[in-house]
Structure formats: C-alpha cells, structure tokens
Design an enzyme around this catalytic site. Structure first.
Site, PDB file in Angstrom:
ATOM      1  N   GLY A   8       0.838  -1.204   0.000  1.00 21.61           N
ATOM      2  CA  GLY A   8       0.000   0.000   0.000  1.00 21.61           C
ATOM      3  C   GLY A   8       0.869   1.249   0.000  1.00 21.61           C
ATOM      4  N   GLY A  11      -0.340   4.828  -1.021  1.00 18.97           N
ATOM      5  CA  GLY A  11      -1.481   5.419  -0.310  1.00 18.97           C
ATOM      6  C   GLY A  11      -1.078   6.568   0.602  1.00 18.97           C
ATOM      7  N   GLN A  12      -2.039   7.036   1.409  1.00 21.35           N
ATOM      8  CA  GLN A  12      -1.810   8.225   2.242  1.00 21.35           C
ATOM      9  C   GLN A  12      -0.648   8.021   3.225  1.00 21.35           C
ATOM     10  OE1 GLN A  12      -4.655   9.154   5.293  1.00 21.35           O
ATOM     11  NE2 GLN A  12      -4.171  11.335   5.317  1.00 21.35           N
ATOM     12  N   ARG A  36      -1.204  -1.639  -8.837  1.00 18.93           N
ATOM     13  CA  ARG A  36      -1.513  -0.998 -10.128  1.00 18.93           C
ATOM     14  C   ARG A  36      -1.147   0.473 -10.221  1.00 18.93           C
ATOM     15  NH1 ARG A  36      -7.142  -3.027 -10.420  1.00 18.93           N
ATOM     16  NH2 ARG A  36      -6.860  -5.263 -10.488  1.00 18.93           N
ATOM     17  N   TYR A 142     -15.459  -2.016   7.842  1.00 11.12           N
ATOM     18  CA  TYR A 142     -14.079  -1.577   8.079  1.00 11.12           C
ATOM     19  C   TYR A 142     -13.666  -1.911   9.515  1.00 11.12           C
ATOM     20  CZ  TYR A 142     -10.251   1.901   8.507  1.00 11.12           C
ATOM     21  OH  TYR A 142      -9.056   2.550   8.713  1.00 11.12           O
ATOM     22  N   LYS A 146     -10.850  -4.397  11.176  1.00 12.42           N
ATOM     23  CA  LYS A 146      -9.774  -3.906  12.052  1.00 12.42           C
ATOM     24  C   LYS A 146      -9.711  -4.721  13.344  1.00 12.42           C
ATOM     25  CE  LYS A 146      -7.963  -0.798   9.414  1.00 12.42           C
ATOM     26  NZ  LYS A 146      -6.666  -1.056   8.788  1.00 12.42           N
TER      27      LYS A 146
HETATM   28  C1  AKB Z   1     -11.030   6.504   8.004  1.00  7.22           C
HETATM   29  O1  AKB Z   1     -11.626   7.586   8.198  1.00  7.22           O
HETATM   30  O2  AKB Z   1     -11.555   5.515   7.483  1.00  7.22           O
HETATM   31  C2  AKB Z   1      -9.614   6.380   8.498  1.00  7.22           C
HETATM   32  C3  AKB Z   1      -9.564   5.860   9.893  1.00  7.22           C
HETATM   33  C4  AKB Z   1      -9.826   6.752  11.030  1.00  7.22           C
HETATM   34  O3  AKB Z   1      -9.315   4.708  10.083  1.00  7.22           O
HETATM   35  N1  AKB Z   1      -8.963   7.657   8.404  1.00  7.22           N
END
Ligand code: AKB
Length: 319
Positions: A8, A11-12, A36, A142, A146
């Site tokens: 990654g 990415g940021q 990619r 998400y 995590k």
């Molecule tokens: C998001 O907003 O999805 C991320 C995070 C806080 O994990 N920046």
C-alpha cells in the site's frame, strides 16, 4: 540492518512512510509495493518499486525472498466509507490481504506492522478516554476487519511467533497524498480548500469530535513501535495512540486564525456521519506512552500552521 517491504506504498500513509524509512535504513533496503496505481517518478527513482496483489501469497513470498525482507509494513486496505460501499471487496482486501501477508511473515520470519484504527471501536465503546482494553463491537465492515485484524495479528504472534505489532490510528492529516474513502478525510480536504481560497462544505456535522494526528507523528509512531524492544510490549495488537481531538468547527476556527477569509458550511453525508458517530471522541493512549514511550509532537495549532505552509508549496508547484 532492516530490509523492509511496504505494501500500500502509494497510499496516504505509505507515500510518507517510504521516504522516511529510506532515509533511515537506506534506499535499497526499502521496497515500496503498490497495487496498479502508477506512483510519482520521484518515488520510483528513490528506490525499488514493485507492483503486487496483496492476496497473492506466491508473488509476495517471491518479493520477500528476492529482497531478503525481514520487516513488512502492511498498509494496503480500503478505508471506512469506501468499505461500506463495497463490503465484500473490503473484506477481501483488508482481511484476506492481511492473512496472506501474515502467512508470508510466518514462513519467512518477518516482523509485521498492522495499522488498526479508531474504527475498531463501535457505538457501545466508551467514547471518552476510550480505554486500551474495552468493548469492541464496531458496526462497520471496516471496523470489523480492524478488530479481526488485531486478533489475527495476536494469534499469529502467540501461535507462530510472528512479531506482529500495531497501533489504532486516529484520523490522519497529511499534505502529500489525499486519503480517499475515509470518514476523517474532511480534516484533510478542508486544508486544500483553504489554501486555494475556496469555501469548504464539510460532510460531518458541527460538534462531531474525533481523535486526529498529523502524519509526521503517525510515521514516527509506526517506526518507533517497530523499533521497540519486544520484551517491553504487552498490548501488541493494537495500541491506542492519539495526538489531538477536535470537531470540524474547532478545526475551522484554527484555520481561520491563519487565513481569516476562509469560509465553511455543512452538508452532512449520512453514511460518513453515522460512521463518525460510532467512533470514540478521545482515546486513552497511556499504554503506548508507558510501554514504548509514545509522545505526539503536533497539536491542532502547530499542525494547522505546518499544513498550510507545506500545502501552499505543494499547490503552487502543481499550478
Ligand atoms: C477513516 O476515516 O476511514 C480512516 C480511519 C480513522 O481509520 N482515516
């Protein structure tokens, strides 16, 4: 000497972590791997770059062998709002990707950094001074990846002795690469609007308080945790870390002190607002402070000043 693979990498977090790691450990010892997306030439010119698919164990194993990697920063993941739009893809990338990389780490005896998040908490978590060990029942895909990721890293540590370590990052503010698809992205977008003298429409409502951190602190945290003596670590996966906690109106006020002409209105996005409402306001990061000496450097004022100064240069370079 460490030999590092960063997934990654474009990415940021990766686009800022890779140059810092290359300065510290030597350019040839840090392999940037992306999916990619074509990175900036400057990024490729400064050291090895490889294209990978994070769920393809064979190609990652081949890279690890080719470069004799001993440490992996596994950053490839979908962020919270993007993950809600495509939960199946988010599970594939965030979970299957992590398990693939943990398996590679197990077979090749690599240490592994895993970025967890405030997203690992949910609406039943105490939102103020959120303890290191507490209820974790997130209601986003998400967040589920995590928490599961934290547990999987602990499992690989206990069962297979994989030196997996992680932090729960708050919203990250940076000027090099836009995050894309996160709930805390407003805190980055707002600066782009401000330096371009444009008004900003905030997608979270006034009063939505969340933990935040400036990218230089986040990069330092990841490296310091990976450098820490393993014997002093108890809460390996993953440590609460924070630097500041603010609402959109407080960030707006901080930017307005520097740029008095700036203006902001609200146009709430229900998806991202619901995600933000399920996250903590302010985490207790005393375990990270006590165990490996975590200490942030930037607060809202110093971050605001630095962001504006750096972003002005970035924006004037592209226009
Ligand atoms: C998001 O907003 O999805 C991320 C995070 C806080 O994990 N920046």
């Amino acid at each position: 000497m460490k030999r590092i693979l960063v997934t990654g990498a474009t990415g940021q977090i990766g686009s800022e972590l890779v140059p810092v790691l290359r300065d510290k450990y030597g350019s040839d010892n840090v392999v940037a791997a992306g999916h990619r997306r074509k990175p900036e030439d400057e990024f490729i010119d400064s050291g090895p770059y490889e294209t990978i698919e994070t769920t393809d164990a064979e190609s990652i194993s081949a890279l690890v062998k080719k470069y004799r990697i001993d440490t992996i920063y596994h950053l490839a993941a979908l962020l919270s709002a993007k993950a809600e739009e495509n939960p199946q893809l988010a599970w594939h990338i965030n979970m299957n990707g992590l398990q693939t990389v943990l398996e590679v780490a197990r077979h090749h005896h690599c240490a592994l950094f895993f970025p967890s998040s405030i997203g690992a908490f949910g609406p039943s978590t105490p939102p103020d001074n959120t303890p290191q060990v507490t209820l974790q029942r997130p209601n986003t895909l998400y967040g589920i990846t995590k928490v599961a990721g934290e547990l999987l890293c602990d499992y690989y540590f206990k069962k297979y002795d994989v030196d997996a370590r992680g932090v729960r990052f708050p919203g990250l503010i940076s000027y090099k690469t836009l995050p894309g698809g996160g709930t805390t992205d407003y805190a980055v977008e707002i600066f782009y609007a401000a330096v371009k003298n444009e008004p900003y429409r905030c997608f979270l409502k006034e009063g939505t308080r969340l933990d935040m951190m400036y990218m230089p602190d986040a990069i330092r945290a990841a490296i310091e945790l990976m450098e820490a003596d393993a014997r002093i670590l108890t809460h390996r996966n993953a440590y609460n870390i924070t630097a500041m906690s603010f609402t959109p109106d407080q960030l707006y006020a901080s930017i307005k002190k520097e740029l008095p002409g700036f203006s902001m209105t609200y146009e709430v996005d229900p998806l991202r607002q619901a995600i933000a409402d399920s996250w903590p306001h302010k985490m207790d990061d005393s375990a990270a402070r006590a165990e490996w000496g975590w200490q942030p450097e930037y607060d809202i004022e110093s971050m605001t000043k630095d962001m504006i100064e750096k972003l002005r240069k970035e924006v004037s370079n592209v226009t």
